[in-house]
Design a protein around this motif. Structure first.
Motif, mmCIF file in Angstrom:
data_model
loop_
_atom_site.group_PDB
_atom_site.id
_atom_site.type_symbol
_atom_site.label_atom_id
_atom_site.label_comp_id
_atom_site.label_asym_id
_atom_site.label_seq_id
_atom_site.Cartn_x
_atom_site.Cartn_y
_atom_site.Cartn_z
ATOM 1 N N ALA A 292 0.320 -1.430 0.040
ATOM 2 C CA ALA A 292 0.232 -0.463 -0.247
ATOM 3 C C ALA A 292 0.520 1.077 -0.425
ATOM 4 C CB ALA A 292 -0.756 0.056 1.188
ATOM 5 N N GLY A 293 1.763 1.151 0.382
ATOM 6 C CA GLY A 293 2.762 2.077 0.616
ATOM 7 C C GLY A 293 3.712 3.152 -0.508
ATOM 8 N N VAL A 294 3.610 1.669 -1.339
ATOM 9 C CA VAL A 294 4.103 2.163 -3.056
ATOM 10 C C VAL A 294 2.654 2.906 -3.653
ATOM 11 C CG1 VAL A 294 4.213 1.565 -5.679
ATOM 12 C CG2 VAL A 294 5.209 -0.035 -3.361
ATOM 13 N N SER A 295 1.869 2.896 -3.592
ATOM 14 C CA SER A 295 0.502 3.898 -3.787
ATOM 15 C C SER A 295 1.002 5.395 -3.112
ATOM 16 C CB SER A 295 -0.662 3.883 -2.840
ATOM 17 O OG SER A 295 -0.635 2.613 -3.675
ATOM 18 N N LEU A 296 2.002 5.525 -2.584
ATOM 19 C CA LEU A 296 1.711 6.785 -1.497
ATOM 20 C C LEU A 296 3.288 7.366 -2.161
ATOM 21 C CD1 LEU A 296 1.793 6.543 2.396
ATOM 22 C CD2 LEU A 296 0.272 8.280 1.165
ATOM 23 N N VAL A 297 4.183 6.480 -2.880
ATOM 24 C CA VAL A 297 5.354 6.590 -3.403
ATOM 25 C C VAL A 297 4.477 7.228 -4.869
ATOM 26 C CG1 VAL A 297 7.443 6.582 -4.278
ATOM 27 C CG2 VAL A 297 7.135 5.415 -2.117
ATOM 28 N N VAL A 298 3.919 7.012 -5.262
ATOM 29 C CA VAL A 298 3.951 7.643 -6.599
ATOM 30 C C VAL A 298 1.972 8.628 -6.944
ATOM 31 C CG1 VAL A 298 1.978 6.593 -8.453
ATOM 32 C CG2 VAL A 298 3.458 4.547 -7.465
ATOM 33 N N GLY A 299 1.814 8.314 -5.153
ATOM 34 C CA GLY A 299 1.968 9.925 -5.389
ATOM 35 C C GLY A 299 2.715 10.979 -4.652
ATOM 36 N N GLY A 300 3.604 10.642 -4.534
ATOM 37 C CA GLY A 300 4.438 11.006 -4.129
ATOM 38 C C GLY A 300 5.710 12.557 -5.807
ATOM 39 N N ILE A 301 5.223 10.992 -6.335
ATOM 40 C CA ILE A 301 6.115 11.668 -7.588
ATOM 41 C C ILE A 301 5.158 12.138 -8.382
ATOM 42 C CG2 ILE A 301 6.935 10.607 -10.195
ATOM 43 C CD1 ILE A 301 7.598 7.626 -8.838
ATOM 44 N N GLY A 302 3.855 12.716 -8.430
ATOM 45 C CA GLY A 302 2.249 13.025 -9.188
ATOM 46 C C GLY A 302 3.114 14.197 -8.584
ATOM 47 N N ILE A 303 2.902 14.434 -7.302
ATOM 48 C CA ILE A 303 2.774 15.976 -6.583
ATOM 49 C C ILE A 303 4.325 16.565 -6.933
ATOM 50 C CG2 ILE A 303 4.152 17.134 -4.283
ATOM 51 C CD1 ILE A 303 1.965 15.120 -3.261
ATOM 52 N N MET A 304 5.392 16.119 -7.394
ATOM 53 C CA MET A 304 6.861 16.245 -7.438
ATOM 54 C C MET A 304 6.454 16.688 -9.240
ATOM 55 S SD MET A 304 10.165 14.728 -8.637
ATOM 56 C CE MET A 304 11.113 14.829 -6.716
ATOM 57 N N ASN A 305 5.530 16.286 -9.834
ATOM 58 C CA ASN A 305 5.478 16.098 -10.972
ATOM 59 C C ASN A 305 5.186 17.917 -11.318
ATOM 60 O OD1 ASN A 305 5.191 15.820 -14.545
ATOM 61 N ND2 ASN A 305 3.514 15.390 -14.012
ATOM 62 N N ILE A 306 3.787 17.680 -10.429
ATOM 63 C CA ILE A 306 2.651 19.464 -10.545
ATOM 64 C C ILE A 306 3.276 20.251 -10.147
ATOM 65 C CG2 ILE A 306 1.342 18.890 -8.557
ATOM 66 C CD1 ILE A 306 -0.048 18.935 -12.280
ATOM 67 N N MET A 307 4.771 19.910 -9.200
ATOM 68 C CA MET A 307 4.907 21.537 -8.603
ATOM 69 C C MET A 307 6.061 21.791 -9.727
ATOM 70 S SD MET A 307 3.644 21.613 -5.846
ATOM 71 C CE MET A 307 4.827 23.104 -5.099
ATOM 72 N N LEU A 308 6.735 20.764 -10.416
ATOM 73 C CA LEU A 308 7.793 20.941 -11.483
ATOM 74 C C LEU A 308 7.025 22.210 -12.631
ATOM 75 C CD1 LEU A 308 10.332 18.185 -11.653
ATOM 76 C CD2 LEU A 308 10.500 20.603 -11.361
ATOM 77 N N VAL A 309 5.591 21.747 -13.067
ATOM 78 C CA VAL A 309 4.981 22.477 -13.911
ATOM 79 C C VAL A 309 4.417 23.185 -13.285
ATOM 80 C CG1 VAL A 309 2.720 22.741 -14.728
ATOM 81 C CG2 VAL A 309 4.489 20.585 -14.831
ATOM 82 N N SER A 310 4.426 23.535 -11.806
ATOM 83 C CA SER A 310 3.688 24.689 -11.488
ATOM 84 C C SER A 310 4.882 26.096 -11.478
ATOM 85 C CB SER A 310 3.122 24.482 -9.625
ATOM 86 O OG SER A 310 2.826 26.245 -8.921
ATOM 87 N N VAL A 311 6.194 25.362 -10.915
ATOM 88 C CA VAL A 311 7.475 26.532 -10.868
ATOM 89 C C VAL A 311 8.057 26.795 -12.335
ATOM 90 C CG1 VAL A 311 10.025 26.080 -10.986
ATOM 91 C CG2 VAL A 311 8.223 24.893 -9.288
ATOM 92 N N THR A 312 7.232 26.203 -13.325
ATOM 93 C CA THR A 312 7.846 25.942 -15.132
ATOM 94 C C THR A 312 6.146 27.182 -14.668
ATOM 95 O OG1 THR A 312 8.493 24.882 -15.549
ATOM 96 C CG2 THR A 312 7.767 25.812 -17.579
ATOM 97 N N GLU A 313 4.969 27.162 -14.799
ATOM 98 C CA GLU A 313 4.101 28.074 -15.217
ATOM 99 C C GLU A 313 4.356 29.241 -14.276
ATOM 100 O OE1 GLU A 313 0.827 26.211 -13.768
ATOM 101 O OE2 GLU A 313 0.735 24.803 -15.570
ATOM 102 N N ARG A 314 4.891 30.024 -13.296
ATOM 103 C CA ARG A 314 5.142 30.711 -12.528
ATOM 104 C C ARG A 314 6.716 31.488 -12.427
ATOM 105 N NH1 ARG A 314 2.629 27.941 -7.092
ATOM 106 N NH2 ARG A 314 3.333 29.861 -6.209
ATOM 107 N N THR A 315 7.375 30.737 -13.207
ATOM 108 C CA THR A 315 8.941 31.642 -13.651
ATOM 109 C C THR A 315 8.790 33.218 -13.281
ATOM 110 O OG1 THR A 315 9.376 29.471 -14.538
ATOM 111 C CG2 THR A 315 10.931 32.012 -14.463
ATOM 112 N N ARG A 316 7.803 34.067 -14.173
ATOM 113 C CA ARG A 316 7.864 35.065 -13.876
ATOM 114 C C ARG A 316 7.181 35.783 -12.500
ATOM 115 N NH1 ARG A 316 8.099 38.160 -18.267
ATOM 116 N NH2 ARG A 316 6.925 39.604 -17.114
ATOM 117 N N GLU A 317 6.694 34.696 -12.209
ATOM 118 C CA GLU A 317 6.104 35.940 -10.960
ATOM 119 C C GLU A 317 6.861 35.329 -9.108
ATOM 120 O OE1 GLU A 317 3.293 33.551 -7.391
ATOM 121 O OE2 GLU A 317 2.650 33.076 -9.442
#
Length: 410
Positions: A292-317
């Motif tokens: 079950a903990g593997v699901s949490l790791v997968v969820g963590g990877i999803g968070i990393m991915n979306i945060m990287l996208v967020s950093v790219t989108e908000r670079t000017r900010e």
């Protein structure tokens, strides 16, 4: 930038893209729910094993008839009667650490009382049977020594037999018939429930061993003293392996077996068997939690991915914030708080979903589950750790941007 301002900024960033945030949290939600449910199921299995150990009795050694060689052919285990009531008495008397030794024989019968009848098991033994099984009464009494010696027509019955034959009535002093032998019920045993193999331990009628042999089975005189098995209870704290060795030594002496001859009996240490079962249940719980903990790791990877996208989108900010005085640690804190917020909200939703799934497993599958605060705290803490761990790299990347380059970013 204060912590409160950072939290507000992080919350606004998440609310701006609700669908994306929800999908990002989904991995954490499923992971936390899976951990809580799997740990609850595994803990329930461990508790069930512990209950079975308590129901069976602790520190037990069973001795069953072994094999013999006749005309060159080896007979199977239990093919001959190699144990007697005298063997049980000798074990209780001569083996150090033995608290009680119960001879035991059994047969399946149809018990009848008035207009009711029920298929059950009759066990012939002595009062030591109740000692080795840690079995107490809820009503009535155990056998008197005179009743055991005279093969009296008395019986102590389990809860299932009492319910099926007498309903809600008092079974004490009532008469049941077994193989046309009338038995007076003198005791009612406490409820034991199912054993490790799923059999109902309360579906039993216990009689003096002589009553079973002479009156119910009608044995020949030559077989009156033979028994189906012997159960030995060892004193608490005494070495079970040493006690088992003592049991084997005494029985070999009594059966006059030569050193080169094999045992004509089998000695089993039930504590080792049940301990292995409990260990297996613990390992299974850890395995389920790890999966079950593997699901949490997968969820963590999803968070990393979306945060990287967020950093790219908000670079000017980010560049604008730095230009007006925000430090790198302020940017780091802001994005870490965003990642942590995603994890914590997903953790809360996962706790709710896990509790609901645990209830559903207990209600529909009929499994025994234990929903503990420890598993909830563990899952929530792991979710927060995942958010911080996988959110640190995107946050660090955002904090390391140069203001001029960030402002020029298109």
């Amino acid at each position: 930038m204060s912590l409160l301002v950072a939290v507000r900024a992080a919350w606004r960033a998440l609310v701006t893209h609700p669908t994306r945030s929800l999908l990002t949290m989904l991995g954490i939600v499923i992971g936390v729910a899976a951990v809580i449910t799997m740990v609850a199921v595994g803990t329930g299995a461990q508790q069930r094993v512990s209950q079975q150990i308590q129901a069976l009795g602790s520190n037990l050694i069973t001795v069953s008839p072994g094999s013999r060689t006749a005309t060159g052919a080896r007979l199977g285990s239990g093919a001959t009667n190699t144990l007697t009531e005298d063997d049980a008495a000798a074990l209780a008397r001569e083996v150090p650490g033995v608290r009680a030794a119960s001879p035991l024989s059994r047969t399946n019968v149809q018990a009848i009382a008035m207009n009711a009848n029920w298929p059950t098991t009759v066990i012939g033994s002595t009062n030591d049977y109740f000692v080795v099984r840690d079995w107490t009464l809820v009503a009535g009494r155990f056998f008197e020594q005179a009743e055991i010696g005279a093969a009296a027509k008395v019986a102590v019955i389990g809860q299932t037999v009492a319910r099926e034959l007498f309903g809600d009535g008092d079974p004490i002093d009532q008469v049941i018939r077994v193989n046309r032998v009338p038995l007076v019920v003198i005791g009612l045993l406490e409820r034991k429930g199912q054993n490790a193999f799923g059999a109902d331990q309360d579906d039993v009628v216990v009689v003096p061993i002589g009553t079973l042999h002479k009156r119910i089975q009608g044995r020949a005189t030559s077989r009156l003293r033979s028994v189906g098995s012997i159960t030995v209870k060892v004193e608490a704290g005494y070495d079970m392996a040493l006690a088992a060795a003592g049991v084997r030594e005494v029985l070999r002496q009594r059966h006059r077996l030569q050193p080169e001859q094999d045992d004509d009996f089998t000695v089993r240490n039930l504590s080792e068997v049940l301990s292995a079962q409990e260990t297996s249940a613990q390992v299974m719980t850890l395995l389920l939690a790890a999966v079950a903990g593997v699901s949490l790791v997968v969820g963590g990877i999803g968070i990393m991915n979306i945060m990287l996208v967020s950093v790219t989108e908000r670079t000017r900010e980010i560049g604008l914030r730095m230009a007006v005085g925000a430090r790198g640690r302020d940017i780091l804190a802001q994005f870490l708080i965003e990642a942590l917020t995603l994890s914590l909200i997903g953790g809360v939703l996962g706790i709710v979903l896990g509790a609901a799934a645990t209830w559903a497993v207990a209600a529909f599958a009929g499994w025994e589950v234990v929903l503990s605060v420890r598993s909830i705290v563990l899952a929530a803490g792991f979710a927060a750790a995942v958010g911080i761990f996988f959110g640190f790299y995107p946050a660090r990347r955002a904090a390391s941007l140069q203001p001029i380059q960030a402002l020029r970013y298109e």
